[in-house]
Motif scaffolding. Sequence first.
Motif, PDB file in Angstrom:
ATOM      1  N   THR A  72      -8.630   6.299   4.478  1.00 39.18           N
ATOM      2  CA  THR A  72      -9.599   7.172   3.810  1.00 39.18           C
ATOM      3  C   THR A  72     -10.858   7.381   4.656  1.00 39.18           C
ATOM      4  O   THR A  72     -11.759   8.101   4.241  1.00 39.18           O
ATOM      5  CB  THR A  72     -10.025   6.570   2.457  1.00 39.18           C
ATOM      6  N   TYR A  73     -10.940   6.737   5.814  1.00 36.96           N
ATOM      7  CA  TYR A  73     -12.162   6.816   6.623  1.00 36.96           C
ATOM      8  C   TYR A  73     -12.225   8.128   7.400  1.00 36.96           C
ATOM      9  O   TYR A  73     -11.201   8.684   7.792  1.00 36.96           O
ATOM     10  CB  TYR A  73     -12.208   5.659   7.635  1.00 36.96           C
TER      11      TYR A  73
ATOM     12  N   ASP B 139     -13.667  -2.230   1.506  1.00 42.76           N
ATOM     13  CA  ASP B 139     -12.485  -2.595   0.736  1.00 42.76           C
ATOM     14  C   ASP B 139     -11.588  -1.394   0.419  1.00 42.76           C
ATOM     15  O   ASP B 139     -10.713  -1.476  -0.436  1.00 42.76           O
ATOM     16  CB  ASP B 139     -12.890  -3.345  -0.541  1.00 42.76           C
ATOM     17  N   ARG B 140     -11.839  -0.300   1.123  1.00 44.95           N
ATOM     18  CA  ARG B 140     -10.951   0.860   1.012  1.00 44.95           C
ATOM     19  C   ARG B 140     -10.027   0.874   2.223  1.00 44.95           C
ATOM     20  O   ARG B 140     -10.402   0.418   3.298  1.00 44.95           O
ATOM     21  CB  ARG B 140     -11.779   2.157   1.040  1.00 44.95           C
ATOM     22  N   SER B 141      -8.835   1.447   2.074  1.00 43.41           N
ATOM     23  CA  SER B 141      -7.943   1.448   3.227  1.00 43.41           C
ATOM     24  C   SER B 141      -8.494   2.415   4.282  1.00 43.41           C
ATOM     25  O   SER B 141      -9.098   3.439   3.963  1.00 43.41           O
ATOM     26  CB  SER B 141      -6.515   1.800   2.825  1.00 43.41           C
ATOM     27  N   ALA B 142      -8.270   2.060   5.535  1.00 42.63           N
ATOM     28  CA  ALA B 142      -8.885   2.790   6.644  1.00 42.63           C
ATOM     29  C   ALA B 142      -8.394   4.236   6.718  1.00 42.63           C
ATOM     30  O   ALA B 142      -9.009   5.071   7.369  1.00 42.63           O
ATOM     31  CB  ALA B 142      -8.605   2.072   7.966  1.00 42.63           C
TER      32      ALA B 142
ATOM     33  N   ARG C 105       0.817  -1.221   0.000  1.00 41.69           N
ATOM     34  CA  ARG C 105       0.000   0.000   0.000  1.00 41.69           C
ATOM     35  C   ARG C 105       0.847   1.265   0.000  1.00 41.69           C
ATOM     36  O   ARG C 105       0.424   2.300  -0.511  1.00 41.69           O
ATOM     37  CB  ARG C 105      -0.922   0.041   1.230  1.00 41.69           C
TER      38      ARG C 105
ATOM     39  N   GLU D 219      -9.752  -6.077   5.847  1.00 39.02           N
ATOM     40  CA  GLU D 219      -8.479  -6.699   6.251  1.00 39.02           C
ATOM     41  C   GLU D 219      -8.219  -6.536   7.746  1.00 39.02           C
ATOM     42  O   GLU D 219      -7.721  -7.452   8.410  1.00 39.02           O
ATOM     43  CB  GLU D 219      -7.314  -6.090   5.458  1.00 39.02           C
ATOM     44  N   ASN D 220      -8.575  -5.380   8.268  1.00 37.86           N
ATOM     45  CA  ASN D 220      -8.428  -5.167   9.708  1.00 37.86           C
ATOM     46  C   ASN D 220      -9.225  -6.193  10.508  1.00 37.86           C
ATOM     47  O   ASN D 220      -8.703  -6.828  11.420  1.00 37.86           O
ATOM     48  CB  ASN D 220      -8.907  -3.753  10.084  1.00 37.86           C
TER      49      ASN D 220
ATOM     50  N   THR E 286      -7.410  -2.315   4.675  1.00 35.39           N
ATOM     51  CA  THR E 286      -8.810  -1.975   4.454  1.00 35.39           C
ATOM     52  C   THR E 286      -9.592  -2.351   5.714  1.00 35.39           C
ATOM     53  O   THR E 286      -9.083  -3.069   6.589  1.00 35.39           O
ATOM     54  CB  THR E 286      -9.395  -2.771   3.279  1.00 35.39           C
TER      55      THR E 286
END
Lengths: 265, 339
Positions: free
Chosen positions: B135-136, B130-133, A24, B96-97, B93
């Motif tokens: 971006t949260y 499915d987005r990396s965290a 990533r 994944e977490n 994501t």
Amino acid sequence: MSSVALALSDGAVVAKRNLIKIKRVPEVLIWTTMSPIMFVLLFAYVFGSNIPVPGVSYREFLMGGIFVQTVIFGSTFTGAGLAEDMTKGIIDRFRSLPMARSAVLVGRTASDIFYNATSITLMSLTGLVVGWRIRTGLIEGIGGFLLLLLFAYAFSWVMAYVGLKVSSVEVVNNASFMFIMPLTFISNAFVPGPLPGPLQTFAEWNPVSAVAQAAREAFGNTGTVPEPTVWSLDNPVAYTLIWIGIILAIFIPLSVRQYNKAANR
Amino acid sequence: MTHMIRTSGLVKRYGNVLALDGLDLVVPKGAVLGLLGPNGAGKTTAVRILTTLLEPDEGAVEVAGLNVRSEPDKVRERIGLSGQTAAVDEHLTGFENLDMVGRLYHLGRKRSRERARELLGRFDLAEAGDRSAKTYSGGMRRRLDLAAALVAEPEVLFLDEPTTGLDPRSRIQMWETIQDLARGGSTVLLTTQYMEEADRLADDIVVIDRGRKIAEGTPDELKTQIGGERIESVLATAADLHPAQAILAGLCVGEVQLDEQARRLTAGVTGGAEVLKRFLQRLADANIAVVDVGLHRPTLDDVFLSLTGHSAEEVAESPDGRSEPEAEPTDTREKEAVR
């Protein structure tokens, strides 16, 4: 499940997480592998014509030393990664889960093998460009790389301990620089020697010299430098393996203990 | 087993500073306990000890019927932790977490994945799963963090300041989520700096100050003790302060706090607007001029003023009430530079 199997399976989960992170944020891997490439080019072209090594070009002689310096610097990646996890509270999450107490460290050191293998590969390619060759055979060459990776693995346990102890990415990077530079420079890594006075004795028994010597012998880059007479350099593979054993025996338990009390403040 | 959490005589020292000074807590099965206190009161230290992250210096700790000090591994299988002491990995994501946490609870590959999807759906994160965290939003991260604590359906849930740093809308969403959990029968210990939050979520509240319990009871009991609402009034002249104090004393619950410099009177009342009206009438009868007057819900500061006589701020800043290193009001993790 036995505790070793648990440590390995939990460690694999953590290693996978670290590898996803490299994927990533590839910039981290790219920039940290750039510096060894820069070292190869600087040393090869700046010192290359001024340091005579009998029977072999300095560029070829250099590679064994640069490989060791790179994997030692690479181990700071382990320390910095753990320090970052500490400051972000991720270690706390792990510590509250019913996972093996050693798994975070087993996983971190394992995923950093990938990181070290990548930087060794890129350096080898750079070496080939500046004229370095493996002049022995396939088996010896592979043996040389494996020894480097094994030493790198052991050293990442040292930095794992440091990373957990100081828990600041900046301190890990700066502090380790202060001790890695002398460790790698007071050795045969960059100059064939001899060094003045007591520095020579230190260099002879410095494990960095032994690993560099072992790598040079494995790759056939020793030239006609006289055979070292001191035991550590006459038996560099054995001496390196002894050091790897000592480092692991000391730093695995020390790091796991530090992990357990890491946030105990 | 009737109690899911029980501590007695819990002591934790950091050098000369007593972070916990003999804390006793009891949380019955299925109950929500709110641990209320300012920064540095020892809330986070208590949570860290209960979740096996920290060893107490003295005292007994029991969670889910297990001795935390002698069987930390078994305790970890039965608890979930969320809040400022635990975090999600921002490079992974949401899925994944949660999957990783499931694997580390040893749910197995298949069950971990199912559970991750299930929780993403339940916490309104299915689309972002499915987005990396990274971006949260702050609220989404907290929900993911809470979801991570729930992966193994723990018997006891610890929420360390679950809404600190959240915007009002996310805070209300988080409250609803926690209320759902409570209705579902979870045993929860939550720490908070907000009286309103404890009032809304907890069956019982323990107020702590400098590592000690200073009050305990249901939200109603506490409110009766300190007065449900507060009348706050600023007078035009300092000379009127004492007569006005006497008037207010006749209408309020507990003591009237007097701030001479600000010419301000504060007191808890139970009758709401009616009492305020009567208070103003009597001030007018006595010819006392008022600059400002209002009725508001009790804040943590009010609780502290009436229970201890000093404000929550003073506690955090006083030299012997050193604030805990990890107890910061805002989430600093997000500011950490990525190496």
